[in-house]
Design an enzyme around this catalytic site. Structure first.
Site, PDB file in Angstrom:
ATOM      1  N   TYR A  72     -12.255  -2.710  -3.320  1.00  0.00           N
ATOM      2  CA  TYR A  72     -12.802  -2.772  -1.957  1.00  0.00           C
ATOM      3  C   TYR A  72     -14.327  -2.686  -1.936  1.00  0.00           C
ATOM      4  O   TYR A  72     -14.910  -2.249  -0.935  1.00  0.00           O
ATOM      5  CB  TYR A  72     -12.197  -1.647  -1.111  1.00  0.00           C
ATOM      6  CG  TYR A  72     -10.794  -1.931  -0.604  1.00  0.00           C
ATOM      7  CD1 TYR A  72     -10.520  -3.070   0.163  1.00  0.00           C
ATOM      8  CD2 TYR A  72      -9.743  -1.048  -0.863  1.00  0.00           C
ATOM      9  CE1 TYR A  72      -9.241  -3.335   0.644  1.00  0.00           C
ATOM     10  CE2 TYR A  72      -8.447  -1.304  -0.381  1.00  0.00           C
ATOM     11  CZ  TYR A  72      -8.214  -2.448   0.372  1.00  0.00           C
ATOM     12  OH  TYR A  72      -6.951  -2.698   0.851  1.00  0.00           O
ATOM     13  N   ASN A 104      -1.783  -0.170   7.305  1.00  0.00           N
ATOM     14  CA  ASN A 104      -1.274  -1.519   7.581  1.00  0.00           C
ATOM     15  C   ASN A 104      -0.425  -2.124   6.456  1.00  0.00           C
ATOM     16  O   ASN A 104      -0.275  -3.333   6.347  1.00  0.00           O
ATOM     17  CB  ASN A 104      -2.395  -2.450   8.062  1.00  0.00           C
ATOM     18  CG  ASN A 104      -3.484  -2.668   7.021  1.00  0.00           C
ATOM     19  OD1 ASN A 104      -3.354  -2.253   5.885  1.00  0.00           O
ATOM     20  ND2 ASN A 104      -4.543  -3.352   7.419  1.00  0.00           N
ATOM     21  N   THR A 110      -5.432  -7.794  10.511  1.00  0.00           N
ATOM     22  CA  THR A 110      -5.768  -6.488   9.922  1.00  0.00           C
ATOM     23  C   THR A 110      -5.281  -5.332  10.799  1.00  0.00           C
ATOM     24  O   THR A 110      -4.729  -4.353  10.293  1.00  0.00           O
ATOM     25  CB  THR A 110      -7.303  -6.391   9.725  1.00  0.00           C
ATOM     26  OG1 THR A 110      -7.726  -7.500   8.922  1.00  0.00           O
ATOM     27  CG2 THR A 110      -7.693  -5.091   9.048  1.00  0.00           C
ATOM     28  N   ARG A 144       2.698  -7.112   9.153  1.00  0.00           N
ATOM     29  CA  ARG A 144       2.032  -6.051   9.914  1.00  0.00           C
ATOM     30  C   ARG A 144       2.492  -6.032  11.369  1.00  0.00           C
ATOM     31  O   ARG A 144       2.619  -4.960  11.966  1.00  0.00           O
ATOM     32  CB  ARG A 144       0.510  -6.223   9.825  1.00  0.00           C
ATOM     33  CG  ARG A 144      -0.058  -5.882   8.443  1.00  0.00           C
ATOM     34  CD  ARG A 144      -1.492  -6.336   8.326  1.00  0.00           C
ATOM     35  NE  ARG A 144      -2.147  -5.914   7.080  1.00  0.00           N
ATOM     36  CZ  ARG A 144      -3.303  -6.401   6.657  1.00  0.00           C
ATOM     37  NH1 ARG A 144      -3.941  -7.320   7.377  1.00  0.00           N
ATOM     38  NH2 ARG A 144      -3.844  -5.986   5.525  1.00  0.00           N
ATOM     39  N   PHE A 190     -15.540   3.738   7.237  1.00  0.00           N
ATOM     40  CA  PHE A 190     -14.161   4.102   6.901  1.00  0.00           C
ATOM     41  C   PHE A 190     -13.860   4.025   5.401  1.00  0.00           C
ATOM     42  O   PHE A 190     -12.743   4.306   4.979  1.00  0.00           O
ATOM     43  CB  PHE A 190     -13.164   3.226   7.674  1.00  0.00           C
ATOM     44  CG  PHE A 190     -13.327   1.738   7.441  1.00  0.00           C
ATOM     45  CD1 PHE A 190     -12.783   1.127   6.315  1.00  0.00           C
ATOM     46  CD2 PHE A 190     -14.007   0.941   8.366  1.00  0.00           C
ATOM     47  CE1 PHE A 190     -12.926  -0.244   6.102  1.00  0.00           C
ATOM     48  CE2 PHE A 190     -14.147  -0.439   8.159  1.00  0.00           C
ATOM     49  CZ  PHE A 190     -13.610  -1.026   7.018  1.00  0.00           C
ATOM     50  N   HIS A 205      -1.705  -5.516   1.388  1.00  0.00           N
ATOM     51  CA  HIS A 205      -2.972  -6.217   1.144  1.00  0.00           C
ATOM     52  C   HIS A 205      -2.685  -7.646   0.693  1.00  0.00           C
ATOM     53  O   HIS A 205      -1.716  -7.881  -0.023  1.00  0.00           O
ATOM     54  CB  HIS A 205      -3.774  -5.517   0.040  1.00  0.00           C
ATOM     55  CG  HIS A 205      -4.903  -6.360  -0.487  1.00  0.00           C
ATOM     56  ND1 HIS A 205      -6.128  -6.432   0.136  1.00  0.00           N
ATOM     57  CD2 HIS A 205      -4.978  -7.213  -1.545  1.00  0.00           C
ATOM     58  CE1 HIS A 205      -6.908  -7.276  -0.534  1.00  0.00           C
ATOM     59  NE2 HIS A 205      -6.230  -7.772  -1.558  1.00  0.00           N
ATOM     60  N   ARG A 253      -1.757 -14.701   3.881  1.00  0.00           N
ATOM     61  CA  ARG A 253      -2.491 -13.990   4.934  1.00  0.00           C
ATOM     62  C   ARG A 253      -1.794 -14.171   6.286  1.00  0.00           C
ATOM     63  O   ARG A 253      -1.783 -13.263   7.119  1.00  0.00           O
ATOM     64  CB  ARG A 253      -3.937 -14.495   5.024  1.00  0.00           C
ATOM     65  CG  ARG A 253      -4.765 -14.221   3.766  1.00  0.00           C
ATOM     66  CD  ARG A 253      -5.425 -12.888   3.745  1.00  0.00           C
ATOM     67  NE  ARG A 253      -6.422 -12.719   4.779  1.00  0.00           N
ATOM     68  CZ  ARG A 253      -7.166 -11.617   4.893  1.00  0.00           C
ATOM     69  NH1 ARG A 253      -7.010 -10.593   4.054  1.00  0.00           N
ATOM     70  NH2 ARG A 253      -8.049 -11.521   5.855  1.00  0.00           N
ATOM     71  N   GLU A 308      -9.000 -10.304  -8.101  1.00  0.00           N
ATOM     72  CA  GLU A 308      -8.169  -9.120  -7.892  1.00  0.00           C
ATOM     73  C   GLU A 308      -7.001  -9.065  -8.884  1.00  0.00           C
ATOM     74  O   GLU A 308      -6.662  -7.988  -9.374  1.00  0.00           O
ATOM     75  CB  GLU A 308      -7.680  -9.099  -6.432  1.00  0.00           C
ATOM     76  CG  GLU A 308      -8.837  -8.841  -5.459  1.00  0.00           C
ATOM     77  CD  GLU A 308      -8.489  -9.075  -3.997  1.00  0.00           C
ATOM     78  OE1 GLU A 308      -7.314  -9.364  -3.684  1.00  0.00           O
ATOM     79  OE2 GLU A 308      -9.415  -8.991  -3.159  1.00  0.00           O
ATOM     80  N   LYS A 352       0.840  -1.195   0.000  1.00  0.00           N
ATOM     81  CA  LYS A 352       0.000   0.000   0.000  1.00  0.00           C
ATOM     82  C   LYS A 352       0.885   1.260   0.000  1.00  0.00           C
ATOM     83  O   LYS A 352       2.098   1.164   0.217  1.00  0.00           O
ATOM     84  CB  LYS A 352      -0.926  -0.048   1.225  1.00  0.00           C
ATOM     85  CG  LYS A 352      -1.933  -1.222   1.165  1.00  0.00           C
ATOM     86  CD  LYS A 352      -2.820  -1.273   2.409  1.00  0.00           C
ATOM     87  CE  LYS A 352      -3.818  -2.416   2.336  1.00  0.00           C
ATOM     88  NZ  LYS A 352      -4.685  -2.468   3.544  1.00  0.00           N
TER      89      LYS A 352
HETATM   90  P1  DAT Z   1      -7.565  -7.113   5.426  1.00  0.00           P
HETATM   91  O1  DAT Z   1      -6.780  -6.025   4.722  1.00  0.00           O
HETATM   92  O2  DAT Z   1      -6.812  -7.671   6.593  1.00  0.00           O
HETATM   93  O3  DAT Z   1      -8.074  -8.163   4.474  1.00  0.00           O
HETATM   94  P2  DAT Z   1     -10.299  -6.084   5.440  1.00  0.00           P
HETATM   95  O4  DAT Z   1     -10.461  -6.736   4.102  1.00  0.00           O
HETATM   96  O5  DAT Z   1     -11.321  -6.377   6.486  1.00  0.00           O
HETATM   97  O6  DAT Z   1      -8.852  -6.421   6.071  1.00  0.00           O
HETATM   98  O7  DAT Z   1     -10.249  -4.507   5.255  1.00  0.00           O
HETATM   99  C1  DAT Z   1      -9.543  -3.951   4.173  1.00  0.00           C
HETATM  100  C2  DAT Z   1      -8.795  -2.733   4.655  1.00  0.00           C
HETATM  101  O8  DAT Z   1      -9.725  -1.748   5.118  1.00  0.00           O
HETATM  102  C3  DAT Z   1      -7.861  -2.988   5.825  1.00  0.00           C
HETATM  103  O9  DAT Z   1      -6.600  -3.500   5.415  1.00  0.00           O
HETATM  104  C4  DAT Z   1      -7.754  -1.627   6.418  1.00  0.00           C
HETATM  105  C5  DAT Z   1      -9.165  -1.058   6.216  1.00  0.00           C
HETATM  106  N1  DAT Z   1      -9.992  -1.287   7.410  1.00  0.00           N
HETATM  107  C6  DAT Z   1     -10.582  -2.458   7.770  1.00  0.00           C
HETATM  108  N2  DAT Z   1     -11.265  -2.327   8.925  1.00  0.00           N
HETATM  109  C7  DAT Z   1     -11.087  -1.034   9.299  1.00  0.00           C
HETATM  110  C8  DAT Z   1     -11.527  -0.268  10.411  1.00  0.00           C
HETATM  111  N3  DAT Z   1     -12.303  -0.788  11.369  1.00  0.00           N
HETATM  112  N4  DAT Z   1     -11.140   1.037  10.469  1.00  0.00           N
HETATM  113  C9  DAT Z   1     -10.371   1.577   9.515  1.00  0.00           C
HETATM  114  N5  DAT Z   1      -9.917   0.917   8.440  1.00  0.00           N
HETATM  115  C10 DAT Z   1     -10.277  -0.372   8.327  1.00  0.00           C
HETATM  116 MG    MG Z   2      -9.451  -8.049   2.900  1.00  0.00          MG
END
Ligand code: DAT
Ligand code: MG
Length: 151
Positions: free
Chosen positions: A51, A114, A93, A104, A59, A117, A87, A128, A11
């Site tokens: 996303y 973080n 996350t 991370r 968010f 991805h 993962r 993707e 990222k």
């Molecule tokens: P991951 O990236 O671990 O697959 P995710 O798919 O649930 O997690 O979410 C995608 C991204 O969105 C994550 O890397 C960061 C952001 N994100 C997720 N939950 C969040 C939250 N509660 N507050 C802020 N950003 C968030």
């Molecule tokens: Mg995800």
């Protein structure tokens, strides 16, 4: 276990912090095969499509601003069990909950920054990679180390 593909992306914070080589190394040293790699400034529409499952989250606008705030490094990786394994290498996350030894867990402190991805399923890996790479940008090749990784 089957050969799978996963989409991994450094990222914008990972790029700005000079962590690209470090992050690529984690997957390279593990023994997975890279099949695609590029530095890319992501358009808003692509970030929103990537996303889309999170579009109702509060968010979401900040997430899109973050992902489009600078170049990202797009990668496709292939291997047996690569989706779940990647993962695990990436970690939880929320970086404060991510185990030490994960990307991370070692390199980040906040969910909104973080650094990396990774696709959450084999289906999403395919989806993707198709979203972020054009035809001709991926390479099918056999690493010289292949016989030393699997019997
Ligand atoms: P991951 O990236 O671990 O697959 P995710 O798919 O649930 O997690 O979410 C995608 C991204 O969105 C994550 O890397 C960061 C952001 N994100 C997720 N939950 C969040 C939250 N509660 N507050 C802020 N950003 C968030
Ligand atoms: Mg995800």
């Amino acid at each position: 276990l089957e050969v799978e593909e996963t989409y991994i992306m450094v990222k914008p914070d990972g790029v700005q912090r000079g962590l690209v080589g470090e992050i690529i190394s984690r997957f390279e040293r593990k023994g997975f095969k890279m099949t695609g790699l590029k530095l890319f400034q992501c358009p808003k529409e692509l970030a929103e499509e990537h996303y889309k499952d999170l579009s109702a989250k509060p968010f979401f606008p900040k997430l899109i601003d973050y992902i489009t705030s600078g170049p990202v490094v797009c990668m496709a990786w292939e291997g047996v069990g690569v989706v779940v394994s990647a993962r695990k290498l990436i970690g939880a996350t929320n970086p404060l909950q991510a185990e030490p030894g994960t990307i991370r867990g070692d390199l980040a402190v906040q969910t909104g920054r973080n650094v990396v991805h990774g696709s959450d399923s084999s289906e999403n890996g395919k989806r993707e990679i198709a979203l972020w790479f054009k035809e001709g940008e991926l390479c099918q090749w056999t690493p010289a180390q292949a016989p030393w990784l699997q019997e």
